[in-house]
Design a protein around this motif. Sequence first.
Motif, mmCIF file in Angstrom:
data_model
loop_
_atom_site.group_PDB
_atom_site.id
_atom_site.type_symbol
_atom_site.label_atom_id
_atom_site.label_comp_id
_atom_site.label_asym_id
_atom_site.label_seq_id
_atom_site.Cartn_x
_atom_site.Cartn_y
_atom_site.Cartn_z
ATOM 1 N N LYS A 95 0.822 -1.210 0.000
ATOM 2 C CA LYS A 95 0.000 0.000 0.000
ATOM 3 C C LYS A 95 0.857 1.262 0.000
ATOM 4 O O LYS A 95 0.577 2.217 -0.716
ATOM 5 N N VAL A 96 1.909 1.271 0.798
ATOM 6 C CA VAL A 96 2.800 2.433 0.857
ATOM 7 C C VAL A 96 3.506 2.613 -0.489
ATOM 8 O O VAL A 96 3.606 3.732 -1.013
ATOM 9 N N ALA A 97 3.980 1.520 -1.077
ATOM 10 C CA ALA A 97 4.651 1.600 -2.380
ATOM 11 C C ALA A 97 3.691 2.097 -3.458
ATOM 12 O O ALA A 97 4.068 2.892 -4.330
ATOM 13 N N THR A 98 2.439 1.650 -3.398
ATOM 14 C CA THR A 98 1.446 2.073 -4.388
ATOM 15 C C THR A 98 1.157 3.562 -4.266
ATOM 16 O O THR A 98 1.181 4.283 -5.265
ATOM 17 N N ILE A 99 0.890 4.033 -3.056
ATOM 18 C CA ILE A 99 0.581 5.454 -2.886
ATOM 19 C C ILE A 99 1.787 6.317 -3.248
ATOM 20 O O ILE A 99 1.648 7.381 -3.848
ATOM 21 N N PHE A 100 2.975 5.842 -2.925
ATOM 22 C CA PHE A 100 4.190 6.578 -3.260
ATOM 23 C C PHE A 100 4.351 6.662 -4.783
ATOM 24 O O PHE A 100 4.606 7.727 -5.339
ATOM 25 N N THR A 101 4.167 5.538 -5.464
ATOM 26 C CA THR A 101 4.327 5.499 -6.919
ATOM 27 C C THR A 101 3.271 6.354 -7.612
ATOM 28 O O THR A 101 3.580 7.130 -8.525
ATOM 29 N N PHE A 102 2.014 6.225 -7.188
ATOM 30 C CA PHE A 102 0.943 7.001 -7.808
ATOM 31 C C PHE A 102 1.127 8.493 -7.552
ATOM 32 O O PHE A 102 0.890 9.317 -8.432
ATOM 33 N N SER A 103 1.539 8.855 -6.345
ATOM 34 C CA SER A 103 1.779 10.273 -6.037
ATOM 35 C C SER A 103 2.935 10.814 -6.864
ATOM 36 O O SER A 103 2.876 11.945 -7.362
ATOM 37 N N LEU A 104 3.977 10.023 -7.016
ATOM 38 C CA LEU A 104 5.119 10.438 -7.824
ATOM 39 C C LEU A 104 4.708 10.650 -9.273
ATOM 40 O O LEU A 104 5.050 11.660 -9.894
ATOM 41 N N LEU A 105 3.930 9.728 -9.810
ATOM 42 C CA LEU A 105 3.470 9.840 -11.195
ATOM 43 C C LEU A 105 2.610 11.089 -11.384
ATOM 44 O O LEU A 105 2.814 11.853 -12.329
ATOM 45 N N ALA A 106 1.682 11.321 -10.468
ATOM 46 C CA ALA A 106 0.792 12.483 -10.582
ATOM 47 C C ALA A 106 1.535 13.804 -10.430
ATOM 48 O O ALA A 106 1.210 14.793 -11.091
ATOM 49 N N SER A 107 2.565 13.821 -9.589
ATOM 50 C CA SER A 107 3.273 15.082 -9.374
ATOM 51 C C SER A 107 4.337 15.354 -10.432
ATOM 52 O O SER A 107 4.679 16.509 -10.678
ATOM 53 N N LEU A 108 4.854 14.321 -11.074
ATOM 54 C CA LEU A 108 5.875 14.533 -12.101
ATOM 55 C C LEU A 108 5.292 14.765 -13.492
ATOM 56 O O LEU A 108 5.949 15.375 -14.336
ATOM 57 N N ALA A 109 4.066 14.307 -13.727
ATOM 58 C CA ALA A 109 3.463 14.466 -15.056
ATOM 59 C C ALA A 109 3.447 15.918 -15.535
ATOM 60 O O ALA A 109 3.834 16.188 -16.673
#
Length: 188
Positions: A95-109
């Motif tokens: 769960k932590v890895a998923t939220i981290f990855t999704f947040s990273l993707l949304a903020s870097l786009a």
Amino acid sequence: MNDRAALAGWVPPPRFLAVGAFLFAGDMKAGALLARVPVDLTLLTGSILACVLVREWIRGARTPSRAGLLLTGIWYLTFVPGALGAAGTAYAFQKVATIFTFSLLASLAPFVLVREDRDLDRLLAAVALFSLVITVDGLLGAGHGLERLQGAGGGTISLGRSAGYVLLFGFLRLTRPGPLPLLTLAAT
């Protein structure tokens, strides 16, 4: 200006629609129509967005703001203490890895896709489009009883946020030609 040119100013290009779809996947996947999709909608739209970002990177898109990237990196460092404390089990780590990855993707786009003021306007138009879908769905009352004002499976907070964004964005778009100024964008 002909009708097609006027419409083109309101419909964002697919690369920005990919960002909007990813940002609203969590709200939309709980709706009756998209609940039947056999794959997680957030994972699907995130994968599409990642492909879009890789394609843009290959085509030469580079980050215009190193300071923005630095601030984003510092923000991610604040995640570390929570991640270390939460990842006691395999499920928690996932769960932590998923939220981290999704947040990273949304903020870097936006760093990869937004190169000029017009691109920022297109990104916000994509967000407005998905907000409009949630707003119309909620106001048509697809649910019954207490669920009547839930937009596309999201809750009343999602509906209120989306409706407010649509109204503000639409007002600004109709009263100002061209890209929206940065101060105005901060209000949205």
